[in-house]
Design a protein around this motif. Structure first.
Motif, PDB file in Angstrom:
ATOM      1  N   PHE A 198     -16.888   2.754 -15.231  1.00  0.00           N
ATOM      2  CA  PHE A 198     -17.683   3.615 -14.419  1.00  0.00           C
ATOM      3  C   PHE A 198     -17.240   3.403 -12.735  1.00  0.00           C
ATOM      4  CE2 PHE A 198     -19.963   2.521 -18.093  1.00  0.00           C
ATOM      5  CZ  PHE A 198     -20.580   3.767 -18.619  1.00  0.00           C
ATOM      6  N   SER A 199     -15.874   3.350 -12.817  1.00  0.00           N
ATOM      7  CA  SER A 199     -15.354   3.354 -11.266  1.00  0.00           C
ATOM      8  C   SER A 199     -15.003   4.631 -11.067  1.00  0.00           C
ATOM      9  CB  SER A 199     -14.053   2.378 -11.145  1.00  0.00           C
ATOM     10  OG  SER A 199     -13.243   2.988 -11.993  1.00  0.00           O
ATOM     11  N   ARG A 200     -14.761   4.794  -9.553  1.00  0.00           N
ATOM     12  CA  ARG A 200     -14.307   6.365  -9.123  1.00  0.00           C
ATOM     13  C   ARG A 200     -12.851   6.353  -9.355  1.00  0.00           C
ATOM     14  NH1 ARG A 200     -17.492   6.645  -3.483  1.00  0.00           N
ATOM     15  NH2 ARG A 200     -19.619   6.485  -4.225  1.00  0.00           N
ATOM     16  N   GLY A 201     -11.852   5.393  -9.901  1.00  0.00           N
ATOM     17  CA  GLY A 201     -10.657   5.875  -9.918  1.00  0.00           C
ATOM     18  C   GLY A 201     -10.120   6.590 -11.146  1.00  0.00           C
ATOM     19  N   ASN A 202      -8.835   6.699 -11.411  1.00  0.00           N
ATOM     20  CA  ASN A 202      -8.634   7.789 -12.228  1.00  0.00           C
ATOM     21  C   ASN A 202      -8.293   6.736 -13.548  1.00  0.00           C
ATOM     22  OD1 ASN A 202      -7.397   9.823 -13.835  1.00  0.00           O
ATOM     23  ND2 ASN A 202      -5.324   9.292 -13.256  1.00  0.00           N
TER      24      ASN A 202
ATOM     25  N   ARG B 204     -11.337   8.847 -20.090  1.00  0.00           N
ATOM     26  CA  ARG B 204     -12.399   7.852 -19.710  1.00  0.00           C
ATOM     27  C   ARG B 204     -13.869   8.531 -20.784  1.00  0.00           C
ATOM     28  NH1 ARG B 204     -14.673   6.369 -14.403  1.00  0.00           N
ATOM     29  NH2 ARG B 204     -12.804   7.712 -13.386  1.00  0.00           N
ATOM     30  N   ALA B 205     -13.923   9.784 -20.851  1.00  0.00           N
ATOM     31  CA  ALA B 205     -15.145  10.055 -22.048  1.00  0.00           C
ATOM     32  C   ALA B 205     -15.091   9.567 -23.280  1.00  0.00           C
ATOM     33  CB  ALA B 205     -15.234  11.622 -21.927  1.00  0.00           C
ATOM     34  N   LEU B 206     -13.804   9.451 -23.893  1.00  0.00           N
ATOM     35  CA  LEU B 206     -13.476   9.175 -25.149  1.00  0.00           C
ATOM     36  C   LEU B 206     -13.668   7.335 -24.954  1.00  0.00           C
ATOM     37  CD1 LEU B 206     -12.555   9.719 -27.918  1.00  0.00           C
ATOM     38  CD2 LEU B 206     -10.313   9.343 -27.333  1.00  0.00           C
ATOM     39  N   ASN B 207     -13.315   6.779 -24.185  1.00  0.00           N
ATOM     40  CA  ASN B 207     -13.554   5.451 -23.999  1.00  0.00           C
ATOM     41  C   ASN B 207     -14.806   4.932 -23.732  1.00  0.00           C
ATOM     42  OD1 ASN B 207     -10.790   3.472 -23.354  1.00  0.00           O
ATOM     43  ND2 ASN B 207     -10.407   5.498 -22.905  1.00  0.00           N
ATOM     44  N   ILE B 208     -15.741   5.648 -22.785  1.00  0.00           N
ATOM     45  CA  ILE B 208     -17.271   5.568 -22.968  1.00  0.00           C
ATOM     46  C   ILE B 208     -17.830   5.456 -24.117  1.00  0.00           C
ATOM     47  CG2 ILE B 208     -19.278   6.396 -21.844  1.00  0.00           C
ATOM     48  CD1 ILE B 208     -17.972   6.702 -19.253  1.00  0.00           C
ATOM     49  N   MET B 209     -17.376   6.763 -25.073  1.00  0.00           N
ATOM     50  CA  MET B 209     -18.131   6.831 -26.284  1.00  0.00           C
ATOM     51  C   MET B 209     -17.820   5.873 -27.271  1.00  0.00           C
ATOM     52  SD  MET B 209     -17.342  10.978 -26.832  1.00  0.00           S
ATOM     53  CE  MET B 209     -17.690  10.920 -28.492  1.00  0.00           C
ATOM     54  N   GLY B 210     -16.555   5.147 -27.339  1.00  0.00           N
ATOM     55  CA  GLY B 210     -16.249   4.161 -28.019  1.00  0.00           C
ATOM     56  C   GLY B 210     -17.018   3.002 -27.731  1.00  0.00           C
ATOM     57  N   ILE B 211     -17.244   2.811 -26.409  1.00  0.00           N
ATOM     58  CA  ILE B 211     -18.111   1.565 -25.988  1.00  0.00           C
ATOM     59  C   ILE B 211     -19.345   1.733 -26.414  1.00  0.00           C
ATOM     60  CG2 ILE B 211     -18.844   0.405 -23.801  1.00  0.00           C
ATOM     61  CD1 ILE B 211     -16.072  -0.417 -24.595  1.00  0.00           C
ATOM     62  N   LEU B 212     -19.968   2.967 -26.346  1.00  0.00           N
ATOM     63  CA  LEU B 212     -21.371   3.176 -26.661  1.00  0.00           C
ATOM     64  C   LEU B 212     -21.565   2.872 -28.256  1.00  0.00           C
ATOM     65  CD1 LEU B 212     -22.191   6.367 -24.916  1.00  0.00           C
ATOM     66  CD2 LEU B 212     -23.065   4.120 -24.311  1.00  0.00           C
TER      67      LEU B 212
ATOM     68  N   SER C 181     -12.731  -1.765 -23.759  1.00  0.00           N
ATOM     69  CA  SER C 181     -11.946  -0.746 -23.402  1.00  0.00           C
ATOM     70  C   SER C 181     -10.625  -0.586 -23.651  1.00  0.00           C
ATOM     71  CB  SER C 181     -12.411  -0.019 -22.102  1.00  0.00           C
ATOM     72  OG  SER C 181     -11.513   0.985 -21.886  1.00  0.00           O
ATOM     73  N   ILE C 182      -9.827   0.110 -24.293  1.00  0.00           N
ATOM     74  CA  ILE C 182      -8.486   0.154 -24.412  1.00  0.00           C
ATOM     75  C   ILE C 182      -7.729   0.707 -23.192  1.00  0.00           C
ATOM     76  CG2 ILE C 182      -7.961   2.628 -25.229  1.00  0.00           C
ATOM     77  CD1 ILE C 182      -6.217  -0.493 -26.601  1.00  0.00           C
ATOM     78  N   ALA C 183      -8.618   1.594 -22.399  1.00  0.00           N
ATOM     79  CA  ALA C 183      -8.112   1.898 -21.067  1.00  0.00           C
ATOM     80  C   ALA C 183      -8.161   0.563 -20.077  1.00  0.00           C
ATOM     81  CB  ALA C 183      -8.899   3.126 -20.486  1.00  0.00           C
ATOM     82  N   TRP C 184      -8.919  -0.098 -20.209  1.00  0.00           N
ATOM     83  CA  TRP C 184      -8.925  -1.326 -19.333  1.00  0.00           C
ATOM     84  C   TRP C 184      -7.676  -2.380 -19.996  1.00  0.00           C
ATOM     85  CZ3 TRP C 184      -8.975  -6.480 -20.937  1.00  0.00           C
ATOM     86  CH2 TRP C 184      -9.064  -7.524 -20.109  1.00  0.00           C
ATOM     87  N   TRP C 185      -7.629  -2.343 -21.094  1.00  0.00           N
ATOM     88  CA  TRP C 185      -6.676  -3.048 -21.540  1.00  0.00           C
ATOM     89  C   TRP C 185      -4.946  -2.805 -21.256  1.00  0.00           C
ATOM     90  CZ3 TRP C 185      -2.461  -2.123 -24.965  1.00  0.00           C
ATOM     91  CH2 TRP C 185      -1.687  -3.059 -25.294  1.00  0.00           C
ATOM     92  N   LYS C 186      -4.976  -1.457 -21.240  1.00  0.00           N
ATOM     93  CA  LYS C 186      -3.691  -0.706 -21.051  1.00  0.00           C
ATOM     94  C   LYS C 186      -3.414  -0.932 -19.354  1.00  0.00           C
ATOM     95  CE  LYS C 186      -2.304   2.968 -24.192  1.00  0.00           C
ATOM     96  NZ  LYS C 186      -2.283   4.259 -24.094  1.00  0.00           N
ATOM     97  N   TRP C 187      -4.397  -0.689 -18.614  1.00  0.00           N
ATOM     98  CA  TRP C 187      -4.409  -0.874 -17.241  1.00  0.00           C
ATOM     99  C   TRP C 187      -3.697  -2.463 -16.694  1.00  0.00           C
ATOM    100  CZ3 TRP C 187      -8.530  -2.669 -13.600  1.00  0.00           C
ATOM    101  CH2 TRP C 187      -8.177  -2.569 -12.511  1.00  0.00           C
ATOM    102  N   THR C 188      -4.390  -3.181 -17.431  1.00  0.00           N
ATOM    103  CA  THR C 188      -4.070  -4.795 -16.981  1.00  0.00           C
ATOM    104  C   THR C 188      -2.756  -5.140 -17.761  1.00  0.00           C
ATOM    105  OG1 THR C 188      -5.464  -5.580 -18.873  1.00  0.00           O
ATOM    106  CG2 THR C 188      -6.568  -5.441 -16.375  1.00  0.00           C
ATOM    107  N   HIS C 189      -2.699  -5.005 -19.192  1.00  0.00           N
ATOM    108  CA  HIS C 189      -1.585  -5.405 -20.211  1.00  0.00           C
ATOM    109  C   HIS C 189      -0.268  -4.812 -19.583  1.00  0.00           C
ATOM    110  CE1 HIS C 189      -0.256  -7.551 -23.577  1.00  0.00           C
ATOM    111  NE2 HIS C 189       0.240  -6.754 -23.895  1.00  0.00           N
ATOM    112  N   ASN C 190       0.075  -3.449 -19.266  1.00  0.00           N
ATOM    113  CA  ASN C 190       1.123  -3.009 -18.914  1.00  0.00           C
ATOM    114  C   ASN C 190       1.632  -3.637 -17.578  1.00  0.00           C
ATOM    115  OD1 ASN C 190       1.469  -1.242 -20.756  1.00  0.00           O
ATOM    116  ND2 ASN C 190       0.658   0.430 -19.948  1.00  0.00           N
TER     117      ASN C 190
END
Length: 447
Positions: free
Chosen positions: A273-277, A281-289, A187-196
């Motif tokens: 699939f966490s409760r955090g912001n 999210r939806a676009l990232n999940i679609m990409g993973i699927l 997920s690019i959302a995960w990458w951005k979260w940790t990489h930044n």
């Protein structure tokens, strides 16, 4: 008019460093970013880590010139009274201004186009080889090519994440989802979260998630004190299990890198699939699927389970080269405890990074990240410009007596193994007490 200005001191600024009360200073002007934190494209972690500080160097590193116009609406009316700009920072800002004047941030070159061409070619060859050939050897080669494809896809996702490959932010966002989520399953959302967070707190043991690999790895004996990860919000326990694993980390380093991709998959799912912001999210999940549709389907087209396992392991093993590179850039760098400080921005980046020296013919293989210090200092700079600015960065390090480490790929591996071995041998010292873990406490408390 100067006498009408309102001033606060650096100590007073430090008091505004909590969620809901985040102030920063840029070039001596104080801004309230409390509400802006939720909308910040780079995530709120960066602002939390640097809140209460003068952050001009970090702001310059991460933002184009067009970002300055948005600061006025955040201005508190206060100016910072007693801050000083170091000689290193003055030189860094002059360097950034000169690179901008030369248009280096806009000259993106053709690296992305070449990478896309490589990815497209490899994808066609992999699919054709799996579907049309019955040869085990061909299937093995296809697995290896898939690993190379993932490496190039990660570089595209990385560059797009720093808004390097296209002028439009929306186009960069699309490129991130396609190259990251859809192509590599990360997920690019995960990458951005940790990489930044990694960029802003380079090699801080408690703030940089890229160093927090307990119980498997520890690059510093300070981890033996069970420090608390500010990024994850939990204690990194150095218990008997961690002691055992870390004691042999210089032997397990390469095998773990081979299966390290599994951890990235897991981290992706945990975040999405966490409760955090989670932004988009939806676009990232679609990409993973998309990834978890085409990849298992491709593997299932192989005739036997042994070939399927071989194919997946081959792809993971090749991709491990990239995971190794990422760790080479930082594992043997200088580390520290505590939050990042923008007042020594250049110094911290120089101390915590290590470049990989290679010929221009190998630039495609390293994706520009062999110039790790240059990338950390100027993360928005397209990869094709990093080799150009490297001599200037090296000269500035020499001028201010700062480290500029540039090793061959082999030397960097040896340096990393030495770092891991040093910590491993100290972990084996049984005279160093280890906190009892929860299992031990449960057994001894309740029988």
């Amino acid at each position: 008019m100067e006498g009408e200005r309102k001033y606060i001191t650096c100590e007073e600024l430090k008091e505004h460093n909590k969620p809901g009360d985040l102030w920063i200073s840029i070039q001596g002007k104080v801004y309230n970013v409390s509400d802006w934190a939720k909308e910040h494209p780079g995530g709120d972690t960066i602002l939390f880590n640097l809140a209460g500080q003068e952050v001009t160097d970090a702001f310059i590193a991460y933002h184009p010139s067009t970002a300055w116009q948005y600061l006025n609406k955040l201005f508190t009316g206060y100016y910072l009274k007693d801050f000083k700009v170091s000689e290193v920072s003055k030189d860094y800002r002059r360097m950034a201004s000169e690179f901008s004047r030369l248009g280096l941030f806009e000259k993106k070159g053709h690296g992305a186009m070449y990478s896309i061409l490589i990815i497209t070619t490899l994808l066609h060859l992999v699919v054709y080889g799996v579907l049309k050939s019955e040869s085990v050897l061909v299937h093995l080669v296809c697995g290896m090519m898939l690993g190379a494809l993932w490496i190039e896809g990660a570089y595209i996702g990385h560059d797009a994440g720093h808004y390097q490959i296209m002028s439009s932010r929306k186009c960069n966002d699309i490129a991130q989802i396609l190259a990251g989520n859809c192509l590599t399953g990360i997920s690019i959302a995960w990458w951005k979260w940790t990489h930044n967070a990694h960029h802003i707190a380079c090699n801080s043991l408690d703030y940089d998630p890229d160093l927090q690999h307990i119980p498997v790895f520890a690059v510093s004996t300070k981890f033996f004190n069970s420090i608390t990860s500010i990024f994850y919000g939990r204690e990194l326990k150095f218990d008997p299990v961690a002691r055992f694993l870390i004691s042999y980390q210089h032997f397990t380093y390469y095998p773990v890198m081979v299966v390290g991709r599994v951890n990235l998959f897991i981290q992706t799912f945990l975040l999405l699939f966490s409760r955090g912001n989670v932004p988009h999210r939806a676009l990232n999940i679609m990409g993973i699927l998309v990834f978890w549709t085409w990849f298992p389907l491709l593997v299932s087209c192989l005739p036997t389970w042994s070939e399927r396992v071989m194919f997946v392991l081959a792809s993971f093993t090749v991709t491990a080269l990239q995971h190794i590179q990422f760790t080479l850039n930082h594992f043997s760098g200088d580390t520290y405890l505590g939050p990042p400080t923008s007042s020594d921005w250049f110094e911290k980046q120089a101390a915590g990074t290590l470049d990989i020296s290679c010929s221009t013919r190998m630039d495609w293989f390293f994706g520009g990240l062999q110039f790790q210090l240059e990338h950390h200092l100027f993360p928005r700079l397209p990869r094709c410009q990093l080799r150009t600015i490297a001599p200037t960065v090296k000269d500035l390090c020499k001028k201010h007596n700062l480290p500029y480490r540039s090793l061959s790929f082999w030397e960097a591996n040896m340096s990393t193994i030495r770092t891991l071995r040093t910590a491993a041998l100290q972990a084996r010292d049984l005279s160093n007490p280890v906190p009892k873990n929860l299992v031990w406490e449960a057994l001894n408390t309740h029988g």
